[in-house]
Each structure stands twice: as C-alpha cells, then as structure tokens.
Design a protein around this motif. Sequence first.
Motif, PDB file in Angstrom:
ATOM      1  N   PRO A  60       0.811  -1.230   0.000  1.00 60.16           N
ATOM      2  CA  PRO A  60       0.000   0.000   0.000  1.00 60.16           C
ATOM      3  C   PRO A  60       0.836   1.267   0.000  1.00 60.16           C
ATOM      4  N   SER A  61       1.929   1.255   0.754  1.00 65.18           N
ATOM      5  CA  SER A  61       2.783   2.437   0.814  1.00 65.18           C
ATOM      6  C   SER A  61       3.399   2.744  -0.550  1.00 65.18           C
ATOM      7  N   LEU A  62       3.887   1.703  -1.206  1.00 68.13           N
ATOM      8  CA  LEU A  62       4.482   1.888  -2.532  1.00 68.13           C
ATOM      9  C   LEU A  62       3.420   2.274  -3.563  1.00 68.13           C
ATOM     10  N   ALA A  63       2.257   1.658  -3.490  1.00 69.19           N
ATOM     11  CA  ALA A  63       1.188   1.966  -4.444  1.00 69.19           C
ATOM     12  C   ALA A  63       0.755   3.413  -4.339  1.00 69.19           C
ATOM     13  N   GLU A  64       0.689   3.907  -3.131  1.00 76.20           N
ATOM     14  CA  GLU A  64       0.247   5.283  -2.916  1.00 76.20           C
ATOM     15  C   GLU A  64       1.242   6.280  -3.516  1.00 76.20           C
ATOM     16  N   TYR A  65       2.501   5.921  -3.497  1.00 71.86           N
ATOM     17  CA  TYR A  65       3.521   6.833  -4.001  1.00 71.86           C
ATOM     18  C   TYR A  65       3.840   6.621  -5.481  1.00 71.86           C
ATOM     19  N   ARG A 106      -5.922   1.102   4.431  1.00 75.73           N
ATOM     20  CA  ARG A 106      -5.268   2.410   4.388  1.00 75.73           C
ATOM     21  C   ARG A 106      -6.161   3.449   3.719  1.00 75.73           C
ATOM     22  N   ASN A 107      -6.761   3.085   2.593  1.00 80.70           N
ATOM     23  CA  ASN A 107      -7.625   4.033   1.876  1.00 80.70           C
ATOM     24  C   ASN A 107      -8.842   4.420   2.702  1.00 80.70           C
ATOM     25  N   THR A 108      -9.431   3.444   3.387  1.00 78.75           N
ATOM     26  CA  THR A 108     -10.602   3.736   4.219  1.00 78.75           C
ATOM     27  C   THR A 108     -10.219   4.593   5.416  1.00 78.75           C
TER      28      THR A 108
END
Length: 452
Positions: free
Chosen positions: A132-137, A278-280
């Motif tokens: 999730p951290s990598l996807a967000e960035y 994370r998104n929620t």
Amino acid sequence: MTIFSEATRSASTGHDYPRGVAQQPDRITAGTEGVVNDQQAASGSVYAKPPRNQHIELLRVFAIISIAVFHVFLSWFTQAAGLGAHQQQIVDSHAELLAASFPSMWAMGVINLLGSWGNHVFFMISGFFLIPSLAEYSHEFDYWRSQVVPTLKRCLTVVLSVLFYGFIALAVNAWIMPLPGAGSVSWWGMGLEFIWLYLVFVALAPMIAWGIERIGSAKAEILAFAVLAVVYALNAYIAFVAQGDLDGRGLGDWRKQMSAVTYLVSFIFAGLIGKRVRNTSIGGSEPKARQWWRKPRIILWMMIAVCLLTLLLTGVLAASGRYALLYALSFKSTSLIACALAVLALLFCASVQRSIRVAAVFRARVVSALAPGILGFYIAQSLMHALWFAPCYAAMRTMLAHAMGQGAAVQAMWMIAFFAFGIVFALLFAVVVCLFDRFLRQPVLRALRLLR
C-alpha cells in the motif's frame, strides 16, 4: 520496530507518526528522515501515515511461536503418521506410541497447521505494509528512480542477515558440533527457501504496487480472488493426490514452483487488504455498512467458526486413523485453512481500534523485543537446525520411553509432559533466538545504516 522493520516500514516512513502528520515516503527511505519541502507539500505529494497497529505486532510474535512449535513436532508427526521412511527421515519406534493415541495425533495435526499458518503470516504482514505504501507513491514522477536505493537496502538487509547467521553456523560447525550440510549449496540455498522467496518478493514489490495501482483496487481484488481459487485448486491436487518425492524436489519441480506462487499470492493479497484498510482510514468513500472487514466482532466469529471446523475435521481424521489425509490437510504451503486463518487474523488485527489488555501488557517490552527478530529466527533455526533439534528430540524421546509399557494413567501423564516440554522448549528457543538477534544482528545492521 516491526517484524520486518528492515524491509517493510522503510518503504513508507521508517517511523511511526500520528495520523494526519504528512511525510514523503521516498525521502525517508533514501535516508533523509522527515524531509518534506514546501513545494512538495503544496503539490500534494505527501501522504498521511497511520499509526502502527500494536495488534499486528502481537500477531508477529504469535507467528514466531507457531513456527517454532511446528518445527519441534514435525518429525514426530511424520513418523507417527507413517511418513518418516517415505521422507527419508529417521524412523523411531517410540513414535508408534503417538500413532496409537488419538489425542496425540489430533494435537499434532493441529500443530502442523500452525506451522503453515505462521508461514503465511510471515509473508502477509510484509505485503500488508509494503505494497500500500508503494502503491500510494507510485503516481509520483520519480517513483522508479526513488525506489532503487530503498529496494536495494531492503534486499541487502536480507542477504547480510543470512551471511551473519551463516558465519555463526559455520563457527558452530567447526568448533562446537557438526551441522549436517553446513556450507553446502543446498544449505545456503533450498535450506533457506523462505528467506530467498521473501527477498524476491521485496525486490518485486515496487512493480507489484505499481501494477495494482494501474489496474485499480477493485479489479485487482477480483483478479486476486480468481488467482487464489486457481492456486488452491492446484494445491489441493498436490496435497491429496500428487505430493511426489519430498526429498527430491528441486527448483524445476512444478510443485516447488507452486509453493513460491502460493506465498506470492499471499503477499499480494495481504497488500490489497492493507491498501483497502489504508484508503478507508484516510477517508475512503465506501459505505460503512459494507465495511464488514473493519468490524472485529464479525471477523472474530468467522475465525472461531473456522477454528471449530478445523478442530472437528482434524479430530475426525485422527480418530479414524487417516493419518495421511491429516498430514495432507496441512501439507507445506498448500493449506487453504492456514491461509484463511492468516487472512482473518490479519483483518482482525487491522480492524481492532481500541487496545486489548494483552497487547497493552506486551507492547512496551515483549513485543518490541521479540517481533523484529522473526527474520533472524527463520534464518537461525534453519541453518543451525541440528544444534537445537538434537537435544530437544532426545528429551522428548526419553519421555516416550518412560511411557512405553505403562498403564493408561501413567501413559497419559507422560504424553502431557511430552507435549508440554515441546511447546515450552519451542517458546524458550524462539525467545532466546529473538533476543540474540535483537542484541547482535540488529545493532550490526543499524551500524551499517540499514536499520533505524
């Protein structure tokens, strides 16, 4: 620090910040802590980092213990189930006493599932935090360039950890006691297959996260469920029909490759769970009524239901003497039950908002001391298997010898002692290795600026 602090948290910030405090992921992973300039903040290229979940920290500790207990009883279970000769392991006549005991076989069948569960948790927790951290960035212009150094650092941490314990094991082999296969290619290679798989997954994580973000979370989840169904259909075939020669498996064996695919699916699936959580947490639009996966009571009841069904199934197989099926139920990476329980445990830990008393008690000392050591524990227990296995096996064999030829009551007493000793030994062994790791390997990696 987390269980894989050296490989997972560095993908985001490397530190735990209160919710709402913005940090720039790649700046931190590159080694510049807390650096976010005004232009980046104005452009929106910063992200909120949720606080660390102490319940997931506790889950890591349970995974370590489960894996340790599994390894202590594995040889006894395979022998009692009549699989020792097939797997070219030692065949001990004392195991016949276990094979004749329904409660003993039932207990070992459940313990074998614990090992498979712990392995899935091993990979899932990393995917849960890292992807999730990598996807967000991944939408940032310099995403690929900025991830080169952090990814190399994460990989270097794994390699140096293997070398650290490898040299210790070689010293033990030279001056204390012989370790079978020490220094051989298989000892460094297939003996550490879980570690090398983890290294590959960490190296692929930036590409996986980038792909998930381009596909979209909803479509990626549907695809993941479809792949999961296919993988576990093939796994069921492997476990119950085509286990093959367990000692002759090499990298070219399709069943060995399926094991890697299975754990990769667990890694990615957990990343999708982490992404949804994370998104929620930062304001997702999904209606609360549909967020059942964020309701700990529902997940807890689901876990209880799966556990009860598992106990019933293993009990029926143990009582009917179908030990080969009991073994196949938890065969290596193929166990759907273990995977389902790992997913539910992760969801439960991610959904709990208020502190649990147990977590509060262990948080400051036990969890922080033991959880970061799972990587070192995996490596140490594999490379130095004979060092801990021989005395443990001898003690447990002595207990079974005392039970031979005794009355039912005396036999039951020695059986209880047999299982109690194995569990306590595994617990103490895990604690000792994790503390050793905390005071030796981790400081070395900090000195090399690979850990914080």
